[in-house]
Design a protein around this motif. Structure first.
Motif, short mmCIF file in Angstrom:
data_model
loop_
_atom_site.label_atom_id
_atom_site.label_comp_id
_atom_site.label_asym_id
_atom_site.label_seq_id
_atom_site.Cartn_x
_atom_site.Cartn_y
_atom_site.Cartn_z
N ARG A 1 0.70 -1.14 0.09
CA ARG A 1 -0.06 -0.01 0.08
C ARG A 1 1.01 1.21 0.05
O ARG A 1 0.49 2.40 -0.66
CB ARG A 1 -0.92 -0.01 1.30
N SER B 1 -6.31 6.80 -16.54
CA SER B 1 -6.76 5.47 -16.43
C SER B 1 -5.68 4.66 -15.60
O SER B 1 -5.86 4.12 -14.88
CB SER B 1 -6.78 4.92 -17.85
N ASN C 1 -6.30 5.32 -11.92
CA ASN C 1 -7.53 4.58 -11.39
C ASN C 1 -7.22 3.21 -11.28
O ASN C 1 -7.75 2.53 -10.09
CB ASN C 1 -8.74 4.78 -12.47
N THR C 2 -6.41 2.64 -11.97
CA THR C 2 -5.77 1.21 -11.79
C THR C 2 -5.18 1.03 -10.56
O THR C 2 -5.54 0.14 -9.86
CB THR C 2 -5.16 0.71 -12.97
N LYS D 1 -5.42 3.21 -7.86
CA LYS D 1 -6.17 3.18 -6.98
C LYS D 1 -7.25 2.00 -6.62
O LYS D 1 -7.46 1.73 -5.57
CB LYS D 1 -7.53 4.53 -7.02
N GLU D 2 -7.68 1.58 -7.59
CA GLU D 2 -8.24 0.11 -7.42
C GLU D 2 -7.68 -0.93 -6.71
O GLU D 2 -8.00 -1.58 -5.81
CB GLU D 2 -8.87 -0.39 -8.95
N GLU D 3 -6.39 -1.01 -7.18
CA GLU D 3 -5.49 -2.10 -6.69
C GLU D 3 -5.13 -1.83 -4.96
O GLU D 3 -5.10 -2.79 -4.32
CB GLU D 3 -4.17 -2.16 -7.37
N MET E 1 -7.10 -0.27 -3.11
CA MET E 1 -8.39 -0.68 -2.34
C MET E 1 -8.50 -2.40 -2.10
O MET E 1 -8.92 -2.74 -0.98
CB MET E 1 -9.75 -0.14 -3.04
N GLN E 2 -7.92 -2.81 -3.01
CA GLN E 2 -7.93 -4.28 -2.97
C GLN E 2 -6.91 -4.82 -1.85
O GLN E 2 -7.14 -5.69 -0.94
CB GLN E 2 -7.51 -5.28 -4.23
N LYS E 3 -5.85 -4.15 -2.01
CA LYS E 3 -4.64 -4.56 -0.90
C LYS E 3 -5.27 -4.02 0.56
O LYS E 3 -5.17 -4.80 1.63
CB LYS E 3 -3.62 -3.50 -0.99
#
Length: 425
Positions: free
Chosen positions: A148, A184, A187-188, A190-192, A194-196
């Motif tokens: 993170r 883009s 955003n990728t 940020k998504e990763e 959130m998953q972490k």
């Protein structure tokens, strides 16, 4: 045993106090891996069950040992006889000593004692499993934290890059496509991220439940600051690790218990002795009055149609089957031993290679940034270089985590649990 329980209670009290105090100071308690392992062992319902089962088996041993002695019982009765010319009553008191000589002679409590030793091996195995689970979760939290941090730094960097791109686009020096491509990529990331964060929350929640803490938000984990142990250091193991492994010990105790079952069979063919005495109050007016009765009875098995031989042979076959199971378990453990050493060696090579690769990727990212600013490279080239660098940094972190997990698994396999605390001084 009592001292370790006191230590665990003190540790728990200190941690609970620290967590309570941290709630008022907005500070988080930092838990080391060793603390988490001790708390998990202390709060394990499985180990609590194992402890109760051990006590239950101890009572079975004492119960069987008590059967070595004659079992004393007493009886009293009254009867009446009604004859044609007269009637009378009789009252009696009787004591009986029932002695199973076979149990005393063959010490059949050894069977229950061996079963108690089996439970000790089960408890040891369960402790190893709990240690492995907690360690895995702890390392996952650390890995997620580092990942993170990596992702957040790249998000901050790309956000600043987009701000510069926006200014340049408004000035008409670049196309809007550059901004969209950068957005883009952002955003990728940020998504990763959130998953972490979700993975870290789940791992911390599991640690909190297993250690008996109230909330995963009340603590944080301490970083691994020591150098990774080398494969050569890890491969130094006790020569007796295999025979001392709980699975091998469990089957060995099972084998020994099965052979001890012969004692139970042999005890069943020993004499069974009963001694009794009694006093009868005889009210028969024509009799000789009250009297004392003494007796001794020995029941000796004489012929059982080879039942004893069949029972002993059954035990021998079962014992041989358990020995085969033990050899199979030892072979599986030896396979795990070799595979873990291979993993440790391979992950170490991967880490060394990725350390070299990350230096090259950082240089590539730096050059791509300079070339983009000089107009010698496209925005897409710049973003691809950044993405490659991020993947390499994450891969290095993942390889390090997998290396530590393999090392811990190897230590647990070879009975070196005390080594775990040294990875975090």
């Amino acid at each position: 045993m009592k001292i370790s329980k006191i230590k665990a209670s003190i540790l728990s009290a200190v941690l609970v106090f620290g967590l309570f105090y941290s709630g008022h100071s907005n500070a988080q308690t930092i838990l080391k891996l060793e603390d988490c392992i001790q708390l998990a062992i202390q709060n394990s319902y499985q180990l609590q069950s194992d402890s109760l089962l051990s006590q239950s088996l101890e009572m079975l041993v004492k119960q069987e040992q008590s059967a070595y002695n004659p079992q004393i019982s007493g009886s009293a009765g009254v009867s009446g006889l009604f004859l044609s010319p007269y009637s009378f009553g009789q009252h009696y008191l009787q004591a009986v000593a029932d002695w199973d000589l076979g149990r005393f002679w063959h010490k059949t409590a050894d069977i229950q004692q061996k079963q108690s030793e089996q439970q000790e091996a089960v408890t040891k195995q369960n402790k190893l499993e709990i240690t492995g689970v907690i360690t895995g979760l702890y390392l996952d939290v650390l890995q997620s934290k580092l990942e993170r941090e990596i992702l957040q730094s790249k998000i901050d960097y790309l956000s600043g890059h987009i701000e510069i791109l926006t200014v340049l686009w408004k000035a008409g020096t670049i196309q809007q496509l550059d901004i969209l491509q950068a957005q883009s990529s952002l955003n990728t990331l940020k998504e990763e991220l959130m998953q972490k964060e979700l993975g870290a929350e789940q791992a911390k929640y599991a640690i909190a439940r297993l250690t008996g803490l109230n909330s995963a938000e009340q603590f944080s984990v301490a970083p691994i600051t020591t150098d990774l142990p080398s494969p050569d250091e890890v491969s130094l193991v006790p020569e007796t690790w295999l025979e001392n492994h709980p699975q091998a010990q469990l089957l060995q105790k099972e084998y020994e218990k099965e052979l001890l079952m012969k004692k139970d069979v042999q005890a069943g063919f020993m004499p069974h002795i009963q001694a009794f005495s009694g006093y009868t109050f005889d009210g028969d007016p024509t009799g000789d009055g009250n009297y004392v009765l003494l007796g001794l009875v020995a029941t000796i098995p004489v012929f059982s149609w080879k039942k004893k031989d069949y029972q002993l042979r059954e035990i021998d076959f079962t014992a041989e089957a358990i020995q085969s199971q033990k050899k199979n378990a030892e072979r599986d453990l030896s396979i795990q031993y070799g595979q873990l050493l291979q993993q440790i060696s391979r992950y170490r090579k991967i880490i060394d290679f990725q350390q070299e690769k990350i230096a090259a990727d950082r240089e590539v990212a730096k050059v791509a940034e300079l070339n983009y600013k000089a107009g010698l490279a496209t925005n897409l080239d710049f973003l691809m270089a950044q993405q490659t660098l991020i993947e390499t940094e994450l891969n290095v972190n993942n390889a390090r985590n997998q290396y530590l997990k393999s090392v811990v698994a190897f230590w647990l396999l070879t009975g070196q649990t005390e080594q775990i605390k040294y990875i975090q001084q």
